[in-house]
Enzyme design. Structure first.
Site, PDB file in Angstrom:
ATOM      1  N   CYS A  23      44.415  85.128  47.124  1.00 54.22           N
ATOM      2  CA  CYS A  23      44.824  84.594  45.821  1.00 54.22           C
ATOM      3  C   CYS A  23      44.001  85.165  44.674  1.00 54.22           C
ATOM      4  O   CYS A  23      44.526  85.394  43.579  1.00 54.22           O
ATOM      5  CB  CYS A  23      44.761  83.072  45.819  1.00 54.22           C
ATOM      6  SG  CYS A  23      43.157  82.381  46.316  1.00 54.22           S
ATOM      7  N   HIS A  76      40.936  78.071  45.782  1.00 58.46           N
ATOM      8  CA  HIS A  76      42.237  78.621  45.414  1.00 58.46           C
ATOM      9  C   HIS A  76      42.104  79.174  43.999  1.00 58.46           C
ATOM     10  O   HIS A  76      41.245  78.734  43.225  1.00 58.46           O
ATOM     11  CB  HIS A  76      43.330  77.561  45.476  1.00 58.46           C
ATOM     12  CG  HIS A  76      44.719  78.119  45.335  1.00 58.46           C
ATOM     13  ND1 HIS A  76      45.160  79.211  46.054  1.00 58.46           N
ATOM     14  CD2 HIS A  76      45.764  77.749  44.534  1.00 58.46           C
ATOM     15  CE1 HIS A  76      46.415  79.481  45.723  1.00 58.46           C
ATOM     16  NE2 HIS A  76      46.800  78.611  44.800  1.00 58.46           N
ATOM     17  N   ASP A  93      51.094  80.249  39.890  1.00 59.28           N
ATOM     18  CA  ASP A  93      50.540  80.091  41.232  1.00 59.28           C
ATOM     19  C   ASP A  93      51.548  80.682  42.211  1.00 59.28           C
ATOM     20  O   ASP A  93      52.574  80.065  42.520  1.00 59.28           O
ATOM     21  CB  ASP A  93      50.289  78.614  41.540  1.00 59.28           C
ATOM     22  CG  ASP A  93      49.665  78.391  42.915  1.00 59.28           C
ATOM     23  OD1 ASP A  93      49.497  79.372  43.665  1.00 59.28           O
ATOM     24  OD2 ASP A  93      49.347  77.221  43.242  1.00 59.28           O
TER      25      ASP A  93
END
Length: 199
Positions: A23, A76, A93
């Site tokens: 990520c 994250h 996201d």
């Protein structure tokens, strides 16, 4: 609700550079895209690292989540666009089942939910880094994704992201110690309040 007429600052979700379980690099690539395509907007864009001291942070509405249950990440990373044109903040996201972009308030309600009712070990903290700073300072040799020399998840096909000063500083970004690294560290409520207030 997301304002009608807001145009995504990135290419479509399907055409974004994306590698599962990387990520931080996905967001770096989103920042790189904004810098190349609409550099005037880069000042409104931030990389947002979500973690805590124990590296146990629940997030809902994740693609890898079982049903309506949260995924417990060690960290994250998402992208935030604080749009001066719309007076609103939007979240990108690529690991979420929510819209991309998604209005921050909606993302907060459905993906973050609340720390209330969670054990303190699961309370979320947030490190917010201006995109320009993130592009210049972030580096990863992807060593955190190897165990006994074996990839835990296949790496991205492009070369590792490096800077003149570093080949690996990911831990400084994941750290929620405000004396470490770059950017500003917020509690989750502080982050939501700061970026949902009128611009």
């Amino acid at each position: 609700m997301q304002r009608e007429g807001y145009q995504s600052i990135t290419s479509s979700r399907d055409s974004c550079v994306y590698t599962s379980c990387y990520c931080e690099e996905n967001v770096w690539k989103l920042c790189e895209f904004v810098n190349a395509q609409t550099p005037d907007l880069l000042r409104e864009v931030y990389a947002v690292f979500i973690s805590n001291e124990r590296r146990t942070v629940p997030l809902w509405k994740q693609k890898s989540g079982p049903g309506n249950e949260p995924v417990i990440w060690d960290y994250h990373v998402i992208l935030l666009h604080k749009s001066s044109q719309w007076g609103q903040s939007f979240i990108y996201d690529l690991d979420s089942v929510l819209a991309c972009p998604c209005d921050l308030q909606l993302y907060a309600e459905q993906a973050f939910r609340s720390d209330k009712g969670l054990k303190p070990a699961f309370w979320r903290k947030v490190r917010v880094i201006p995109a320009e700073v993130f592009l210049k300072t972030f580096a990863s040799d992807r060593s955190h994704m190897k165990q006994a020399g074996v990839w835990q998840k296949p790496p991205p096909p492009y070369p590792c992201i490096q800077t003149p000063d570093s080949v690996m500083n990911l831990d400084d970004f994941i750290s929620m110690n405000p004396r470490v690294g770059v950017g500003n560290v917020f509690s989750l409520p502080e982050f939501i309040q700061h970026f949902t207030a009128n611009l």
